[in-house]
Design an enzyme around this catalytic site. Structure first.
Site, mmCIF file in Angstrom:
data_model
loop_
_atom_site.group_PDB
_atom_site.id
_atom_site.type_symbol
_atom_site.label_atom_id
_atom_site.label_comp_id
_atom_site.label_asym_id
_atom_site.label_seq_id
_atom_site.Cartn_x
_atom_site.Cartn_y
_atom_site.Cartn_z
ATOM 1 N N THR A 192 0.832 -1.213 0.000
ATOM 2 C CA THR A 192 0.000 0.000 0.000
ATOM 3 C C THR A 192 0.865 1.260 0.000
ATOM 4 O O THR A 192 0.614 2.197 -0.774
ATOM 5 C CB THR A 192 -0.946 -0.018 1.224
ATOM 6 O OG1 THR A 192 -1.737 -1.199 1.136
ATOM 7 C CG2 THR A 192 -1.838 1.200 1.263
ATOM 8 N N GLN B 246 0.833 -9.184 -6.155
ATOM 9 C CA GLN B 246 0.396 -10.587 -6.181
ATOM 10 C C GLN B 246 1.257 -11.481 -7.072
ATOM 11 O O GLN B 246 0.969 -12.667 -7.189
ATOM 12 C CB GLN B 246 -1.072 -10.682 -6.619
ATOM 13 C CG GLN B 246 -2.058 -10.220 -5.563
ATOM 14 C CD GLN B 246 -2.060 -11.070 -4.283
ATOM 15 O OE1 GLN B 246 -1.508 -12.172 -4.240
ATOM 16 N NE2 GLN B 246 -2.671 -10.549 -3.234
ATOM 17 N N THR C 77 13.344 5.680 10.194
ATOM 18 C CA THR C 77 14.295 4.609 10.512
ATOM 19 C C THR C 77 13.816 3.298 9.911
ATOM 20 O O THR C 77 12.645 2.933 10.041
ATOM 21 C CB THR C 77 14.441 4.488 12.042
ATOM 22 O OG1 THR C 77 14.900 5.750 12.535
ATOM 23 C CG2 THR C 77 15.434 3.390 12.434
ATOM 24 N N HIS D 122 4.971 -9.788 2.654
ATOM 25 C CA HIS D 122 4.125 -10.818 3.278
ATOM 26 C C HIS D 122 3.325 -11.636 2.270
ATOM 27 O O HIS D 122 2.661 -12.604 2.640
ATOM 28 C CB HIS D 122 3.216 -10.207 4.347
ATOM 29 C CG HIS D 122 2.059 -9.398 3.846
ATOM 30 N ND1 HIS D 122 0.774 -9.873 3.880
ATOM 31 C CD2 HIS D 122 1.992 -8.152 3.326
ATOM 32 C CE1 HIS D 122 -0.039 -8.941 3.401
ATOM 33 N NE2 HIS D 122 0.678 -7.887 3.056
ATOM 34 N N SER E 239 5.387 -6.594 -2.072
ATOM 35 C CA SER E 239 5.125 -6.662 -0.637
ATOM 36 C C SER E 239 5.624 -7.992 -0.069
ATOM 37 O O SER E 239 5.297 -9.055 -0.604
ATOM 38 C CB SER E 239 3.610 -6.526 -0.426
ATOM 39 O OG SER E 239 3.304 -6.602 0.936
ATOM 40 N N CYS F 203 -16.940 -6.804 3.395
ATOM 41 C CA CYS F 203 -18.108 -7.032 4.233
ATOM 42 C C CYS F 203 -18.142 -5.939 5.291
ATOM 43 O O CYS F 203 -17.303 -5.903 6.175
ATOM 44 C CB CYS F 203 -17.993 -8.394 4.878
ATOM 45 S SG CYS F 203 -19.374 -8.757 5.939
#
Ligand code: PLP
Length: 382
Positions: free
Chosen positions: A70, A176, A234, A198, A196, A322
């Site tokens: 993001t 992705q 940092t 993760h 990204s 949702c």
């Protein structure tokens, strides 16, 4: 538990956790400190930069560390637009992640003209529309590589070529795909690319932005002179080192590993389609990231499906947001023109190399029974 929600996040590899631990314990120095303790941390940050650069075929000097996909996306879009304040058009697609969609909506409020290129029923981007919307006034175009909901891949090589021919800089959201499939950023005429940690078995809170050599960028986050004055603050040393370890691991057998994942994804898809007559795959006719399938169960609600799956210790996801009990239909499936009744029952299954064929068999076997509970309920409510 059977975890089939790897597009949301992935399990950190053991070597990632091991690599990070010293930086959370004894090696806590600030990499900007000139003492040896600090310089040792600096060295590890730079090693990680090399590893991350390698994953996307970039030069380490083209990599900026950020807090995740993001932030990379926000930095690229805002930072590129500020370079050309007189140009007031921004081009993207109708199926982007909310990180791009949110910035695009804000830009429109600020007076930018924002165009969203549409897709067809299989999620394929309309290249003629893309081309027609790249004008002299377009400051930046942003396009995703792999869709987070359907896995549909866009032809970034072609789209960036078209943009380059028109002199329009381009940002690619590769969150992705980076670490899941080979990427050679240098082979595409692109300017920025987001990734990204993760999403490829690294830690959360660590991401990177590729900024092509000789491409400018205005910093989004202002402060100290870290990251060549392009991203102050940092460094998250443990996170960066962890992402570096994940990057290195992903390079070991990207193709072989993902072929195994693809076999499992295809078996899951085929097994479900064979046993459940009202199931259909969204975007199945397009080239896709090999770990993702988006399957609609017509007439059922995704929220209810996820609940029965969760009770059976199967983790999956819906593409829909949702909020306060109401399920908003996925903007991606809507853009593909999928019927509302089908959109509402869409489930995303996203695999990783941690999954096993036995797990896939279990899901395929158990799903008809789990869904039959819901179809009985749905019939009673009609
Ligand atoms: N872009 C895409 C396509 C994504 O799937 C995601 C996360 O799901 C993001 C951007 C945001 O990444 P992060 O969670 O690292 O901020």
């Amino acid at each position: 538990m059977i975890y089939l929600d790897n597009n949301a996040t992935t399990r950190p590899l053991p070597e990632v956790v091991e690599a990070m631990l010293p930086f959370l314990r004894e090696e806590y120095a600030n990499p900007s400190s000139v003492h040896q303790f600090g310089q040792s941390a600096r060295h590890q940050v730079e090693c990680a930069r090399e590893r991350v650069a390698h994953v996307i075929g970039a030069n380490p000097r083209e990599i900026l560390f950020t807090s995740g996909g993001t932030e990379s996306i926000n930095t690229a879009i805002r930072g590129a637009l500020r370079l050309q304040p007189a140009k007031r058009r921004f081009l993207t697609t109708a199926v982007e992640h909310s990180a791009v969609m949110g910035v695009a909506a804000q830009l429109a409020e600020e007076g930018y003209r924002v165009d969203y290129v549409g897709v067809d029923g299989e999620g394929r981007l309309d290249e003629a529309e893309w081309e027609a919307n790249l004008t002299e006034d377009t400051a930046l175009a942003s396009v995703m590589h792999g869709n987070n909901e359907t896995g549909v891949l866009f032809n970034v090589a072609r789209l960036s070529e078209i943009a380059a021919e028109r002199g329009v800089p381009i940002h690619v959201d590769a969150v992705q795909t980076a670490g899941k499939m080979p990427i050679e950023a240098a082979d595409w005429p692109i300017n920025y690319l987001s990734l990204s940690g993760h999403k490829f078995h690294g830690p959360k809170g660590a991401g990177a932005l590729y900024v092509r050599r000789r491409t400018g960028l205005h910093p989004l986050i202002i402060g100290g002179s870290q990251e060549r004055e392009l991203r102050a603050g940092t460094e998250n040393v443990a996170g960066i080192v962890g992402m570096g370890a994940a990057a290195e691991a992903s390079m070991k057998d990207t193709v072989g590993g993902m072929n195994k994942v693809k076999e499992m994804r295809d078996a899951l898809e085929a097994g479900i389609l064979e046993r459940i007559p009202f199931a259909r795959v969204n975007g199945g006719g397009s080239p896709r990231v090999s770990n993702t399938t988006n399957i609609s169960f017509a007439g059922l609600e995704a929220e209810a499906i996820l609940m029965v799956l969760s009770e059976a210790a199967i983790c999956a996801s819906s593409g829909s947001a949702c909020s306060s009990g109401s399920l908003e239909p996925s903007h991606v499936l809507q853009a593909m023109g999928v019927d509302d009744r089908i959109t509402r029952g869409a489930i995303r299954f996203s695999l990783s190399r941690f999954n096993t064929p036995e797990e896939i068999d279990r899901v395929v076997t158990e799903l008809p029974r789990l869904l039959s509970r819901l179809t009985v309920l749905a019939m009673n409510c009609e």
